[in-house]
Design a protein around this motif. Structure first.
Motif, PDB file in Angstrom:
ATOM      1  N   HIS A 473       3.777  -1.121   8.373  1.00  0.00           N
ATOM      2  CA  HIS A 473       2.688  -0.515   7.610  1.00  0.00           C
ATOM      3  C   HIS A 473       1.531  -1.484   7.362  1.00  0.00           C
ATOM      4  CE1 HIS A 473       5.593   2.660   6.824  1.00  0.00           C
ATOM      5  NE2 HIS A 473       4.599   3.396   6.377  1.00  0.00           N
ATOM      6  N   ALA A 474       1.714  -2.750   7.743  1.00  0.00           N
ATOM      7  CA  ALA A 474       0.679  -3.749   7.459  1.00  0.00           C
ATOM      8  C   ALA A 474      -0.291  -3.866   8.627  1.00  0.00           C
ATOM      9  CB  ALA A 474       1.330  -5.096   7.193  1.00  0.00           C
ATOM     10  N   LYS A 475      -1.544  -4.159   8.294  1.00  0.00           N
ATOM     11  CA  LYS A 475      -2.523  -4.441   9.339  1.00  0.00           C
ATOM     12  C   LYS A 475      -2.060  -5.708  10.055  1.00  0.00           C
ATOM     13  CE  LYS A 475      -7.329  -4.876   9.402  1.00  0.00           C
ATOM     14  NZ  LYS A 475      -8.440  -5.332   8.569  1.00  0.00           N
ATOM     15  N   PRO A 476      -1.913  -5.645  11.386  1.00  0.00           N
ATOM     16  CA  PRO A 476      -1.278  -6.772  12.093  1.00  0.00           C
ATOM     17  C   PRO A 476      -1.917  -8.127  11.791  1.00  0.00           C
ATOM     18  CG  PRO A 476      -1.589  -4.917  13.573  1.00  0.00           C
ATOM     19  CD  PRO A 476      -2.253  -4.537  12.284  1.00  0.00           C
ATOM     20  N   ASP A 477      -3.264  -8.180  11.742  1.00  0.00           N
ATOM     21  CA  ASP A 477      -3.856  -9.507  11.531  1.00  0.00           C
ATOM     22  C   ASP A 477      -3.818  -9.953  10.066  1.00  0.00           C
ATOM     23  OD1 ASP A 477      -5.757  -7.917  10.466  1.00  0.00           O
ATOM     24  OD2 ASP A 477      -7.357  -8.432  11.871  1.00  0.00           O
ATOM     25  N   TYR A 489       3.150 -14.318   0.030  1.00  0.00           N
ATOM     26  CA  TYR A 489       3.064 -13.699   1.363  1.00  0.00           C
ATOM     27  C   TYR A 489       2.961 -12.177   1.294  1.00  0.00           C
ATOM     28  CZ  TYR A 489       4.550 -18.346   2.737  1.00  0.00           C
ATOM     29  OH  TYR A 489       4.625 -19.698   2.901  1.00  0.00           O
ATOM     30  N   VAL A 490       3.844 -11.555   0.492  1.00  0.00           N
ATOM     31  CA  VAL A 490       3.844 -10.084   0.477  1.00  0.00           C
ATOM     32  C   VAL A 490       2.503  -9.526   0.007  1.00  0.00           C
ATOM     33  CG1 VAL A 490       6.324  -9.673   0.247  1.00  0.00           C
ATOM     34  CG2 VAL A 490       4.975 -10.129  -1.792  1.00  0.00           C
ATOM     35  N   ASP A 491       1.780 -10.308  -0.803  1.00  0.00           N
ATOM     36  CA  ASP A 491       0.507  -9.799  -1.318  1.00  0.00           C
ATOM     37  C   ASP A 491      -0.663 -10.070  -0.382  1.00  0.00           C
ATOM     38  OD1 ASP A 491       1.561  -8.693  -3.710  1.00  0.00           O
ATOM     39  OD2 ASP A 491       1.821 -10.729  -4.461  1.00  0.00           O
ATOM     40  N   GLU A 492      -0.401 -10.836   0.677  1.00  0.00           N
ATOM     41  CA  GLU A 492      -1.466 -11.061   1.658  1.00  0.00           C
ATOM     42  C   GLU A 492      -1.521  -9.926   2.674  1.00  0.00           C
ATOM     43  OE1 GLU A 492      -0.829 -15.008   3.203  1.00  0.00           O
ATOM     44  OE2 GLU A 492      -1.176 -15.912   1.231  1.00  0.00           O
ATOM     45  N   LEU A 493      -0.465  -9.139   2.745  1.00  0.00           N
ATOM     46  CA  LEU A 493      -0.445  -8.015   3.685  1.00  0.00           C
ATOM     47  C   LEU A 493      -1.453  -6.958   3.247  1.00  0.00           C
ATOM     48  CD1 LEU A 493       3.401  -7.431   4.042  1.00  0.00           C
ATOM     49  CD2 LEU A 493       1.917  -8.733   5.573  1.00  0.00           C
ATOM     50  N   GLN A 494      -2.163  -6.396   4.220  1.00  0.00           N
ATOM     51  CA  GLN A 494      -3.002  -5.239   3.902  1.00  0.00           C
ATOM     52  C   GLN A 494      -2.231  -3.994   4.319  1.00  0.00           C
ATOM     53  OE1 GLN A 494      -6.891  -5.743   5.671  1.00  0.00           O
ATOM     54  NE2 GLN A 494      -7.087  -7.779   4.778  1.00  0.00           N
ATOM     55  N   ILE A 495      -1.816  -3.237   3.310  1.00  0.00           N
ATOM     56  CA  ILE A 495      -0.967  -2.073   3.564  1.00  0.00           C
ATOM     57  C   ILE A 495      -1.811  -0.810   3.495  1.00  0.00           C
ATOM     58  CG2 ILE A 495       1.049  -0.777   2.752  1.00  0.00           C
ATOM     59  CD1 ILE A 495       1.831  -3.509   3.677  1.00  0.00           C
ATOM     60  N   LYS A 496      -1.671   0.020   4.538  1.00  0.00           N
ATOM     61  CA  LYS A 496      -2.404   1.288   4.567  1.00  0.00           C
ATOM     62  C   LYS A 496      -1.537   2.382   3.977  1.00  0.00           C
ATOM     63  CE  LYS A 496      -4.248   3.462   8.129  1.00  0.00           C
ATOM     64  NZ  LYS A 496      -4.693   3.758   9.496  1.00  0.00           N
ATOM     65  N   PRO A 498       0.427   5.516   3.602  1.00  0.00           N
ATOM     66  CA  PRO A 498       0.939   6.452   4.616  1.00  0.00           C
ATOM     67  C   PRO A 498       0.431   7.876   4.386  1.00  0.00           C
ATOM     68  CG  PRO A 498       2.744   5.304   3.480  1.00  0.00           C
ATOM     69  CD  PRO A 498       1.478   4.973   2.754  1.00  0.00           C
ATOM     70  N   VAL A 499      -0.043   8.183   3.186  1.00  0.00           N
ATOM     71  CA  VAL A 499      -0.501   9.545   2.903  1.00  0.00           C
ATOM     72  C   VAL A 499      -2.000   9.688   3.162  1.00  0.00           C
ATOM     73  CG1 VAL A 499      -0.642  11.379   1.169  1.00  0.00           C
ATOM     74  CG2 VAL A 499       1.300   9.791   1.163  1.00  0.00           C
ATOM     75  N   CYS A 500      -2.821   8.815   2.530  1.00  0.00           N
ATOM     76  CA  CYS A 500      -4.268   9.015   2.614  1.00  0.00           C
ATOM     77  C   CYS A 500      -4.989   7.931   3.407  1.00  0.00           C
ATOM     78  CB  CYS A 500      -4.867   9.122   1.212  1.00  0.00           C
ATOM     79  SG  CYS A 500      -4.836   7.563   0.312  1.00  0.00           S
ATOM     80  N   GLY A 501      -4.277   6.880   3.794  1.00  0.00           N
ATOM     81  CA  GLY A 501      -4.894   5.856   4.635  1.00  0.00           C
ATOM     82  C   GLY A 501      -5.681   4.799   3.882  1.00  0.00           C
ATOM     83  N   LYS A 502      -5.826   4.958   2.564  1.00  0.00           N
ATOM     84  CA  LYS A 502      -6.564   3.939   1.809  1.00  0.00           C
ATOM     85  C   LYS A 502      -5.700   2.694   1.601  1.00  0.00           C
ATOM     86  CE  LYS A 502      -9.701   7.025  -0.549  1.00  0.00           C
ATOM     87  NZ  LYS A 502      -9.959   7.817  -1.735  1.00  0.00           N
ATOM     88  N   GLU A 503      -6.357   1.595   1.262  1.00  0.00           N
ATOM     89  CA  GLU A 503      -5.601   0.357   1.109  1.00  0.00           C
ATOM     90  C   GLU A 503      -4.777   0.362  -0.185  1.00  0.00           C
ATOM     91  OE1 GLU A 503      -6.251  -4.431   1.196  1.00  0.00           O
ATOM     92  OE2 GLU A 503      -7.533  -3.164   2.447  1.00  0.00           O
TER      93      GLU A 503
END
Ligand code: ZN
Ligand code: ZN
Length: 527
Positions: A473-477, A489-496, A498-503
């Motif tokens: 679910h994280a933006k690869p880069d 580390y877990v908070d550096e992930l940008q998670i989209k 799954p329902v509305c696509g917002k961050e």
């Protein structure tokens, strides 16, 4: 083995240990019993960042005795592996000491990544000592396959359990008054608080609140003068009898049952029920914190009693559970002039730790004619079980597990447990379950299992099915190098979402380290 005329037990023990090692007796025993009827044994994990002490030796000796007996009786002891508890305040405080720092601010300045790296390093500081001690006292267990609560496989097992709990509606956030350690900057659960009660001396003062439309005072007792600048209401009991008395030329209201103890022999002018006092307005006691809403009146509180104090309770909603609920009922907002380190943010005592402000506040009350009398009380007060700081009661956002909703199941299961010693079943443990409280789970700290809850601006919630699902679910880069399931580390992930696509943003908490060890029955095998 050599037989000597004088007994040298340490030598004999070492000799036996050597034979066990050499002939691989433990391994052979396990091999021999493999596949037989199982005797399930869970090794409750010690924290290996402190030296083992005699208490550990005792519990290990007891465990070993039972396991050997069962093994000789032909059972396969399962899984018979060691475990290490790696997270939590014990580790953080050790590292703070080493770095010569003593607050969350300093940790943030130092850097969470490096701080957590040092925590990881410190966890196993004494592992070798632990293994040496365990072997030396003849404690048989498989150390080479030990479970380790800070590894990703373990953390994602804990996450799995939390997700299941969430799906049943039993993991929720609430704004409540919780016991809070101002040094560690985090709330504690009721079982942690229970570990830290100490007999201590606190101020016990009587203050007088002047009624607005009457030439009389409400007499109030408190052991936390620092909460007085945040006073918003006074509570009485509707059905409690109160007396208006004359004392040294002034008039005071006080519960009838408390007159003698607090004032001695005085002239009682009249008696009345608490409900006749409800609604009366009073002049504010300490004026410094701005209030732009309706407050400072007397109301009913069903928690008011006449067992101690004056039967009139001062209400500061940010600093007491009863206070908080009462003000919620009255539609009165919080007043919280204290920061997360327990220091005043306004008032003349700005910057002082609240308990250190107590004598200054008492002095101010005295100078302004509001102190009736002051003394000290020796009572049991909770301290932080890890750092020894007196706990404060604070209104905070906290995540809970709804234990109280599971009370009946817990009690039912307890009936099926074969307790040794038996009195614990309906004694200490049974009582704990009878009165089970919702578990204050979230911790505002750094080194621990992160709370796996991500929320988007629309309020959608995502809880990952483990590490792989999270990374999907994280933006690869946005995936950092050396990624692991820890802060930061877990908070550096940008998670989209799954329902509305917002961050999405993670709820910025860790979980209670006791949930880690409590997950060992399944997490030791991965979920
Ligand atoms: Zn603490
Ligand atoms: Zn969303």
């Amino acid at each position: 083995m050599e037989i000597r005329s004088t007994a040298d037990f340490p030598r004999a023990e070492e000799e036996i240990m050597r034979i066990w090692e050499e002939k691989k007796i433990f391994e052979k025993l396990r091999e021999k019993n493999k596949g037989k009827k199982r005797f399930i044994f869970l090794e409750g994990p010690p924290t290996a960042n402190g030296m083992p002490h005699i208490g550990h030796a005792l519990t290990r000796a007891v465990k070993d005795l039972i396991l050997r007996y069962k093994a000789m009786d032909g059972y396969e002891i399962y899984p018979w592996i060691a475990g290490w508890d790696c997270h939590g305040l014990p580790v953080e405080i050790e590292v703070e000491k080493k770095l010569g720092i003593n607050s969350k601010k300093e940790i943030e300045k130092f850097g969470v990544k490096e701080f957590n790296r040092l925590c990881r390093e410190s966890v196993f500081k004494y592992r070798d000592e632990w293994i040496k001690m365990s072997k030396r006292i003849g404690f048989w267990i498989d150390f080479s396959n030990a479970y380790v609560t800070m590894e990703d496989y373990y953390i994602e097992s804990v996450w799995w359990a939390l997700k299941k709990i969430y799906e049943q509606g039993l993991l929720f956030k609430d704004y409540k008054v919780v016991p809070y350690c101002p040094r560690c900057g985090t709330p504690l659960s009721s079982h942690e608080v229970a570990q830290g009660y100490k007999l201590t001396k606190d101020p016990s003062i009587y203050v007088r609140f002047k009624l607005k439309d009457e030439d009389a005072y409400m007499l109030v007792c408190t052991t936390t003068p620092w909460t007085l600048p945040s006073n918003l209401l006074l509570a009485v009991g509707n059905e409690i009898d109160y007396a208006l008395v004359e004392y040294e030329g002034e008039r005071y209201y006080i519960a009838k049952d408390r007159v003698k103890e607090v004032l001695g022999e005085v002239k009682v002018i009249k008696t009345l029920k608490g409900k006749e006092l409800v609604g009366k307005k009073y002049e504010r006691l300490i004026p410094f914190v701005k209030v732009n809403f309706d407050a400072f009146y007397i109301t009913h509180g069903d928690f008011v009693s006449t067992e101690e104090g004056t039967g009139i309770v001062h209400i500061a909603p940010a600093f007491g559970e009863d206070d908080f609920l009462l003000c919620k009922r009255e539609g009165i907002p919080l007043l919280k002039p204290v920061d997360e380190e327990g220091k005043f943010t306004e008032t003349p005592w700005k910057g002082l730790f609240v308990k250190e402000a107590d004598p200054h506040i008492i002095q101010w009350l005295k100078e302004n004619g509001k102190l009736f009398k002051s003394g000290e009380v020796e009572h049991n007060y909770p301290f932080c079980w890890r750092c020894g700081t007196p706990l404060l009661y604070y209104a905070l956002d906290t995540w809970y597990i709804g234990m109280s909703k599971k009370r009946d199941d817990l009690l039912k299961n307890n009936e099926e447990v074969n307790w040794k010693p038996e009195h614990l079943k309906h004694g200490r443990f049974g009582n704990f379950l009878e009165d089970v409280k919702d578990w204050a789970l979230s911790r505002n700290r750094y080194w621990g299992t992160p709370l796996p809850i991500w929320i988007c601006p629309e309020g959608h919630v995502y809880i990952p099915d483990g590490k792989e699902d999270l990374l999907k679910h994280a933006k690869p880069d946005s995936v950092p190098e050396h990624f692991e399931l820890h802060r930061p580390y877990v908070d550096e992930l940008q998670i989209k979402c799954p329902v509305c696509g917002k961050e999405m943003k993670r709820e910025p908490y860790l979980i209670d380290v006791w949930f880690d060890s409590g997950s060992a029955p399944f997490a030791q095998f991965h979920y």
